[in-house]
Scaffold this motif. Structure first.
Motif, short mmCIF file in Angstrom:
data_model
loop_
_atom_site.label_atom_id
_atom_site.label_comp_id
_atom_site.label_asym_id
_atom_site.label_seq_id
_atom_site.Cartn_x
_atom_site.Cartn_y
_atom_site.Cartn_z
N UNK A 1 0.50 -1.50 0.40
CA UNK A 1 0.05 -0.01 0.14
C UNK A 1 1.04 1.47 0.05
N UNK A 2 0.89 2.19 -0.73
CA UNK A 2 0.98 3.67 -0.78
C UNK A 2 0.28 4.73 -0.35
N UNK A 3 0.83 5.60 0.31
CA UNK A 3 -0.32 6.45 1.35
C UNK A 3 -0.20 7.73 -0.04
N UNK A 4 -1.42 7.95 -0.02
CA UNK A 4 -1.73 8.67 -1.15
C UNK A 4 -2.24 10.49 -0.80
N UNK A 5 -1.97 11.73 -0.68
CA UNK A 5 -2.25 13.14 -0.35
C UNK A 5 -3.94 13.09 -0.31
N UNK A 6 -4.23 13.65 0.72
CA UNK A 6 -5.43 13.67 1.09
C UNK A 6 -6.01 14.49 0.23
N UNK A 7 -7.24 14.60 -0.14
CA UNK A 7 -8.29 15.78 -0.87
C UNK A 7 -7.89 16.97 0.24
N UNK A 8 -7.97 18.29 -0.69
CA UNK A 8 -7.36 19.21 -0.45
C UNK A 8 -9.48 19.94 0.11
N UNK A 9 -9.60 20.87 1.47
CA UNK A 9 -10.30 21.17 1.96
C UNK A 9 -11.16 21.97 0.32
N UNK A 10 -12.55 21.56 1.31
CA UNK A 10 -13.38 22.94 0.01
C UNK A 10 -13.57 24.20 0.66
N UNK A 11 -14.07 24.89 0.22
CA UNK A 11 -13.44 26.48 0.76
C UNK A 11 -15.09 26.13 1.68
N UNK A 12 -16.31 25.48 0.85
CA UNK A 12 -17.07 25.75 2.73
C UNK A 12 -17.14 25.03 3.77
N UNK A 13 -16.15 24.61 3.71
CA UNK A 13 -15.43 24.22 5.17
C UNK A 13 -15.39 24.59 5.91
N UNK A 14 -16.49 25.07 7.56
CA UNK A 14 -16.50 25.35 8.51
C UNK A 14 -14.83 25.48 9.14
N UNK A 15 -14.07 24.91 9.33
CA UNK A 15 -12.83 24.58 10.13
C UNK A 15 -12.06 25.45 8.55
#
Length: 322
Positions: A250-264
Motif C-alpha cells: 500500500x502507498x500513501x496518497x495525499x488527502x484531498x484539499x478542503x473545500x471552501x465551504x468547510x467550517x474549519x
C-alpha cells in the motif's frame, strides 16, 4: 431324671427355677422348644456365641434382628425375683405381662440404651427378635407338664463343637498349599526380584520382525529434488507457481484539499492561516484559537470578575428599594 423324662429341681439352689418355653420362632430348629435355666443365675441372649472361656450361658439367636449381646436374664438377690435387662440392642426386647394378656408387648428401652431391670413373672412372654418365650417360674419348684424337658428338645446354652469339625484348626502352609511368608524381607531386594521375574517372562527366542525406528523426513528436500527448477518459498514474495496473489504493498496518497465551504477552513482563514502554511512554526500561527480559562466557574464569554458581578447585584438591589 425319672423314666418319664421329668427333671426334679434340686433344693440347694438359692433361686427359683426358670424355664423358657418357645412359642414362636423363625430361627431356632423346630425340635428345640425349651431352655432350662435352673442351674444358672444369669443367662444371656445374643446373635454371636459366648467368648471363649466364658462361664455365662447364652441362648444364641442367629438373626440380624438380634444384637451380638441383646439381653440378659438374671436372679435379683435383693428382690428375690427374676429380672430382664436389655443390653442396648437396636431392635429392642419386648415383654408382655401375664396379668394383661390382651395388651401389646412393651419395649424395655429405646434403641442403643439399656434399661433398668424389669421383673419376670410366671407366664410372662419375653420377645427377642422373632422368637417368643413363655416364662415358667414355679414357686413350689416343681415343673409342670409344659416345662418338663428331655435331652432332645433342650436349647444348648454353650457352643458345642461338632464331631469331626476341624475348621477351627490352623493348617500348616504345606497342607494349605501356600508358600511360607518370610518374616523379614528387604524391600529393595523384593523389588529387584519382581523386576527380574517380569523381564524373564519375555521370550528371548521371539523372531517376530520389529519395526524400524522412525527418523525425520525432509519432504521439502525431496520436492526440490523432484522439481529442480522451482523457486524457494520466501515470505512476502509471490511465487510463480502459486495461483494465490502475494501481499499487496500500500502507498500513501495525499488527502484531498478542503473545500471552501468547510467550517474549519473558514475559521482558520479568519485567524490568518493560509493554505500551505503549517501550524506551530514561526512563519505561521502558533495558537490559531485563543483559549481562555473561565475562573470561579464563570460561563463562556464572561469577561468580568466575580467582584463585578457582586457589585452589580448590590446596585440592582438598591435601585429596587428606591
Amino acid at each position: 431324671m425319672d423314666s418319664e423324662g421329668v427333671s426334679d429341681v434340686p433344693d440347694s439352689i438359692p433361686w427359683l427355677p426358670l424355664r423358657l418355653r418357645v412359642l414362636e420362632t423363625s430361627i431356632l430348629h423346630k425340635s428345640l422348644s425349651l431352655a432350662v435355666l435352673d442351674a444358672y443365675a444369669e443367662t444371656q441372649f445374643g446373635r454371636d456365641v459366648a467368648p471363649p472361656g466364658s462361664d455365662t450361658p447364652r441362648i444364641r439367636l442367629k438373626e440380624m434382628a438380634v444384637s451380638k449381646l441383646h439381653a440378659t436374664v438374671f436372679w435379683d438377690k435383693a428382690r428375690g425375683e427374676w429380672a430382664v435387662v436389655d443390653m442396648g440392642s437396636k431392635h429392642g426386647t419386648f415383654l408382655q405381662s401375664a396379668r394383661h394378656p390382651d395388651a401389646e408387648p412393651v419395649r424395655l428401652s429405646p434403641p442403643r440404651m439399656a434399661n433398668i431391670p424389669r421383673p419376670l413373672r410366671h407366664l410372662d412372654r419375653l420377645i427377642v427378635g422373632s422368637t417368643t418365650f413363655l416364662c415358667h417360674i414355679h414357686e413350689d419348684r416343681t415343673p409342670c407338664a409344659e416345662c418338663t424337658w428331655t435331652d432332645e428338645g433342650v436349647i444348648p446354652l454353650f457352643a458345642v463343637p461338632k464331631e469331626g469339625d476341624r475348621t477351627a484348626e490352623k493348617r500348616s502352609p504345606d497342607v494349605a498349599g501356600i508358600a511360607p511368608v518370610q518374616e523379614a524381607r528387604d524391600a529393595k531386594k523384593a523389588l529387584t526380584s519382581l523386576k527380574r521375574t517380569l523381564l524373564s517372562r519375555l521370550d528371548p527366542h521371539d523372531q517376530r520382525p520389529t519395526q524400524p525406528p522412525t527418523f525425520y523426513i525432509d519432504r521439502s528436500a525431496r520436492r526440490r529434488a523432484l522439481h529442480p527448477g522451482s523457486q524457494f518459498d520466501s515470505p512476502g514474495v509471490q511465487s510463480s507457481r502459486s495461483s494465490s496473489p502475494g501481499p499487496v504493498m500500500l502507498t500513501q496518497t495525499p488527502p484531498p484539499p478542503l473545500q471552501e465551504h468547510n467550517v474549519g477552513l473558514r475559521l482558520l482563514m479568519k485567524q490568518g492561516w493560509q493554505p500551505g502554511i503549517m501550524l506551530g512554526f514561526a512563519d505561521g500561527l502558533v495558537e490559531p484559537l485563543e483559549v481562555h480559562a473561565s475562573p470561579h466557574r464563570a460561563g463562556i464569554g464572561m469577561r468580568h470578575t466575580v467582584e463585578d458581578s457582586l457589585e452589580r447585584r448590590w446596585e440592582s438591589c438598591n435601585n429596587r428599594k428606591i
